[in-house]
Design a protein around this motif. Structure first.
Motif, short mmCIF file in Angstrom:
data_model
loop_
_atom_site.label_atom_id
_atom_site.label_comp_id
_atom_site.label_asym_id
_atom_site.label_seq_id
_atom_site.Cartn_x
_atom_site.Cartn_y
_atom_site.Cartn_z
N THR A 1 0.89 -1.32 0.08
CA THR A 1 -0.07 0.02 0.10
C THR A 1 0.97 1.28 0.23
O THR A 1 0.83 2.07 -0.90
CB THR A 1 -0.90 0.00 1.28
N ARG A 2 1.75 1.55 1.08
CA ARG A 2 2.37 2.76 1.14
C ARG A 2 4.10 2.28 1.49
O ARG A 2 3.99 1.08 2.09
CB ARG A 2 2.08 3.52 2.08
N ALA A 3 4.88 3.21 1.16
CA ALA A 3 6.34 2.69 1.46
C ALA A 3 7.11 4.23 1.59
O ALA A 3 6.78 5.25 1.24
CB ALA A 3 6.76 1.95 0.21
N TRP A 4 8.00 3.90 2.28
CA TRP A 4 9.05 5.06 2.58
C TRP A 4 10.28 4.70 1.44
O TRP A 4 10.94 3.40 1.65
CB TRP A 4 9.57 5.03 3.74
N VAL A 5 10.71 5.51 0.47
CA VAL A 5 11.90 5.35 -0.48
C VAL A 5 12.79 6.32 -0.18
O VAL A 5 12.64 7.69 0.27
CB VAL A 5 11.08 5.42 -1.87
N THR A 6 14.11 5.97 -0.48
CA THR A 6 15.23 6.81 -0.34
C THR A 6 15.83 7.04 -1.53
O THR A 6 15.73 6.57 -2.58
CB THR A 6 16.05 6.47 0.76
N SER A 7 16.75 8.24 -1.53
CA SER A 7 17.77 8.49 -2.78
C SER A 7 18.74 7.55 -2.88
O SER A 7 19.27 7.61 -4.11
CB SER A 7 18.42 9.94 -2.53
N CYS A 8 18.94 6.66 -1.98
CA CYS A 8 19.89 5.86 -2.11
C CYS A 8 19.36 4.13 -2.68
O CYS A 8 20.02 3.39 -2.69
CB CYS A 8 20.54 5.54 -0.69
N SER A 9 18.27 4.54 -3.07
CA SER A 9 17.44 3.11 -3.86
C SER A 9 16.81 2.13 -2.71
O SER A 9 17.03 0.88 -3.06
CB SER A 9 18.05 2.69 -4.83
N HIS A 10 16.53 2.64 -1.74
CA HIS A 10 15.95 1.83 -0.68
C HIS A 10 14.70 1.93 -0.25
O HIS A 10 14.23 2.95 -0.59
CB HIS A 10 16.86 1.57 0.65
N SER B 1 11.46 9.15 12.09
CA SER B 1 10.89 10.11 12.90
C SER B 1 11.62 10.47 14.05
O SER B 1 11.35 11.14 15.00
CB SER B 1 9.68 9.57 13.44
N GLN B 2 12.83 9.74 14.27
CA GLN B 2 13.98 9.84 15.20
C GLN B 2 15.00 11.44 15.04
O GLN B 2 15.59 11.76 15.80
CB GLN B 2 14.77 8.75 15.41
N GLY B 3 14.63 11.96 13.74
CA GLY B 3 15.34 13.18 13.58
C GLY B 3 16.83 12.90 12.86
O GLY B 3 17.47 13.79 12.11
N GLU B 4 17.39 11.64 12.88
CA GLU B 4 18.42 11.10 12.05
C GLU B 4 18.23 10.65 10.83
O GLU B 4 17.59 9.51 10.71
CB GLU B 4 19.31 10.16 12.90
N ASN B 5 18.17 11.36 9.73
CA ASN B 5 17.92 11.04 8.52
C ASN B 5 19.05 10.14 7.89
O ASN B 5 19.93 10.66 6.90
CB ASN B 5 17.65 12.30 7.41
N LYS B 6 19.08 8.91 8.19
CA LYS B 6 20.03 7.94 7.74
C LYS B 6 19.30 6.95 7.37
O LYS B 6 18.44 6.17 8.04
CB LYS B 6 21.01 7.64 9.09
N CYS B 7 19.99 5.96 6.27
CA CYS B 7 19.38 4.93 5.79
C CYS B 7 19.35 3.89 6.54
O CYS B 7 20.58 3.51 6.90
CB CYS B 7 19.74 4.75 4.33
N PRO C 1 20.36 14.40 3.93
CA PRO C 1 20.05 15.68 4.35
C PRO C 1 19.05 16.58 3.51
O PRO C 1 18.32 17.22 4.32
CB PRO C 1 21.43 16.19 4.55
N GLN C 2 18.76 15.95 2.30
CA GLN C 2 17.94 16.99 1.38
C GLN C 2 16.64 16.66 1.76
O GLN C 2 16.24 15.55 2.22
CB GLN C 2 18.20 16.50 0.08
N LYS C 3 15.66 17.38 1.22
CA LYS C 3 14.19 17.56 1.45
C LYS C 3 13.56 16.18 0.76
O LYS C 3 12.84 15.42 1.44
CB LYS C 3 13.51 18.86 1.09
N TYR C 4 14.19 15.99 -0.45
CA TYR C 4 13.54 14.80 -1.46
C TYR C 4 14.54 13.48 -1.11
O TYR C 4 14.02 12.86 -2.11
CB TYR C 4 13.09 15.23 -2.79
N ASP C 5 15.35 13.28 -0.33
CA ASP C 5 16.09 12.31 -0.22
C ASP C 5 15.31 11.12 0.50
O ASP C 5 15.50 10.04 0.29
CB ASP C 5 17.43 12.54 0.79
N ILE C 6 14.13 11.30 1.35
CA ILE C 6 13.19 10.34 1.84
C ILE C 6 11.73 11.16 1.31
O ILE C 6 11.40 12.09 1.86
CB ILE C 6 13.50 10.39 3.30
N VAL C 7 11.04 10.03 0.80
CA VAL C 7 9.88 10.32 0.40
C VAL C 7 8.69 9.22 0.62
O VAL C 7 9.02 7.92 0.60
CB VAL C 7 9.67 10.56 -0.90
#
Length: 287
Positions: free
Chosen positions: A20-29, A41-47, A55-61
Motif C-alpha cells: 500500500t504505502r512505502a518510504w523510499v530513499t535517494s539511495c534506492s532503498h 521520525s527520530q530526527g536522524e535522516n540516515k538509511c 540531508p535533502q528534502k526529497y532524499d526521503i519520500v
C-alpha cells in the motif's frame, strides 16, 4: 501486477512485501510504513539499510503504491518530454535495483538453504553409516549368540542325558541297598556266610604249610590267615562267628576273640586269624 514482482521492505528484520504505502530513499532503498515511520521520525535522516546520510528534502519520500487515476493523469502533465523520460528512467532504475536486490536476497537465502541441506545430508549419511555399521555388528552378534545358544542347548541335552544315566545308576544302587537291607533283616545272609565259610576253608587247605599245627584265633574286628604273606583278610557278617567254628572243627584251627570282653553288635565284622607254627611261636596279622 503479480505478487512475485512486489518490492519488499529493505529493513533487515522485516522483509515483508510493500503493498500500500512505502518510504523510499535517494539511495534506492524502500521500507514499509511501520519501519520507515519509526526510523525516520527520530530526527536522524540516515538509511537503515546502508547507513547513508540523507540531508535533502526529497532524499526521503513517503509514496502511495496504489495512486488514483487523477494523480496518474496530473503528476507528469505539463512537463517537457526530456523531464518525463528522465523521471521514468530514474523510477525504472529504482525498480530494477529493488528487484535485483530481491533476487540476490532470495539467491543468498537459497544458498544458505542449500548449504544447510548439504550439511544435513552429510550428518544424515554419517548417521546412516554409523547405524548401518552398528546394525551389522548387532546382526553378527545375534548370529554368534544363536550359535552359542545352540551349543548350550546341546550341552544341556548332553548333561540331561548324563544326569538321567546317573539317576538310573543311583536308583539301581538304592534298589540294591534296599534288597540287601531286607535280606539282612530277614536273616537271609546264611547263603553269603556259607559261601565265605567254604571260601575260607578251601583257601586254608590250598595254602596249608607242612608240619605246622594250625591254631587260629578269632577276633571281632579282623580275620587274617598267617600261613601266607598277605594275611588272608575277609569281611563277613557276624553270623560267621557261629559258622566258622563248626566248619573248622576237626581241622586243628582255634578261634578266640583278639580283644578281651568284646561285644558283637550283629553287623559285618573283620576277624583276625593267627596261627601257631610247629615250634609254638605265634604268627598274626590284622587288616
Amino acid at each position: 501486477m503479480s505478487s512475485e514482482l512486489h518490492m519488499i521492505c529493505n529493513y533487515k528484520k522485516c522483509k515483508k512485501p510493500l503493498l500500500t504505502r512505502a518510504w523510499v530513499t535517494s539511495c534506492s532503498h524502500a521500507f514499509c510504513q511501520e519501519d520507515g515511520a519509526r526510523e525516520f521520525s527520530q530526527g536522524e535522516n540516515k538509511c537503515p539499510a546502508c547507513k547513508t546520510v540523507l540531508p535533502q528534502k526529497y532524499d526521503i519520500v513517503e509514496v502511495d503504491l496504489n495512486p488514483s487515476e487523477e494523480f496518474k493523469s496530473m503528476v507528469l502533465a505539463g512537463m517537457r518530454i526530456e523531464t518525463i523520460f528522465e523521471i521514468c528512467n530514474r523510477a525504472v532504475s529504482f525498480w530494477n535495483y529493488q528487484i535485483s536486490q530481491q533476487y540476490m536476497f532470495h539467491a543468498m537465502s537459497a544458498k544458505r538453504a542449500k548449504d544447510a541441506i548439504a550439511e544435513l545430508e552429510t550428518v544424515h549419511e554419517t548417521a546412516v553409516g554409523k547405524l548401518t555399521s552398528k546394525l551389522k555388528m548387532l546382526t553378527n552378534r545375534m548370529k554368534d549368540m544363536k550359535e552359542e545358544e545352540k551349543s548350550l542347548q546341546q550341552r544341556i541335552a548332553d548333561l540331561n542325558q548324563q544326569l538321567s544315566l546317573k539317576n538310573q545308576q543311583v536308583q539301581k544302587l538304592q534298589n540294591k541297598n534296599t534288597a540287601l537291607k531286607q535280606r539282612c533283616a530277614s536273616g537271609s545272609m546264611s547263603d553269603y556266610v556259607e559261601d565265605e565259610r567254604l571260601h575260607a576253608y578251601h583257601h586254608h587247605h590250598h595254602h596249608r604249610v607242612p608240619n605246622a599245627r594250625p591254631d587260629f584265633r578269632m577276633a571281632p574286628r579282623t580275620l587274617v590267615g598267617s600261613d601266607h604273606a598277605d594275611g588272608c583278610s575277609q569281611r563277613v557278617n557276624t553270623e560267621f562267628l557261629k559258622a566258622v567254628p563248626a566248619a573248622a572243627r576237626g581241622t586243628g584251627f582255634h578261634f578266640e576273640p583278639d580283644i578281651p570282653n568284646a561285644q558283637f553288635d550283629g553287623t559285618s565284622t573283620l576277624f583276625s586269624v593267627s596261627r601257631r607254627s610247629s615250634d609254638g611261636s605265634k604268627q598274626k596279622s590284622k587288616s
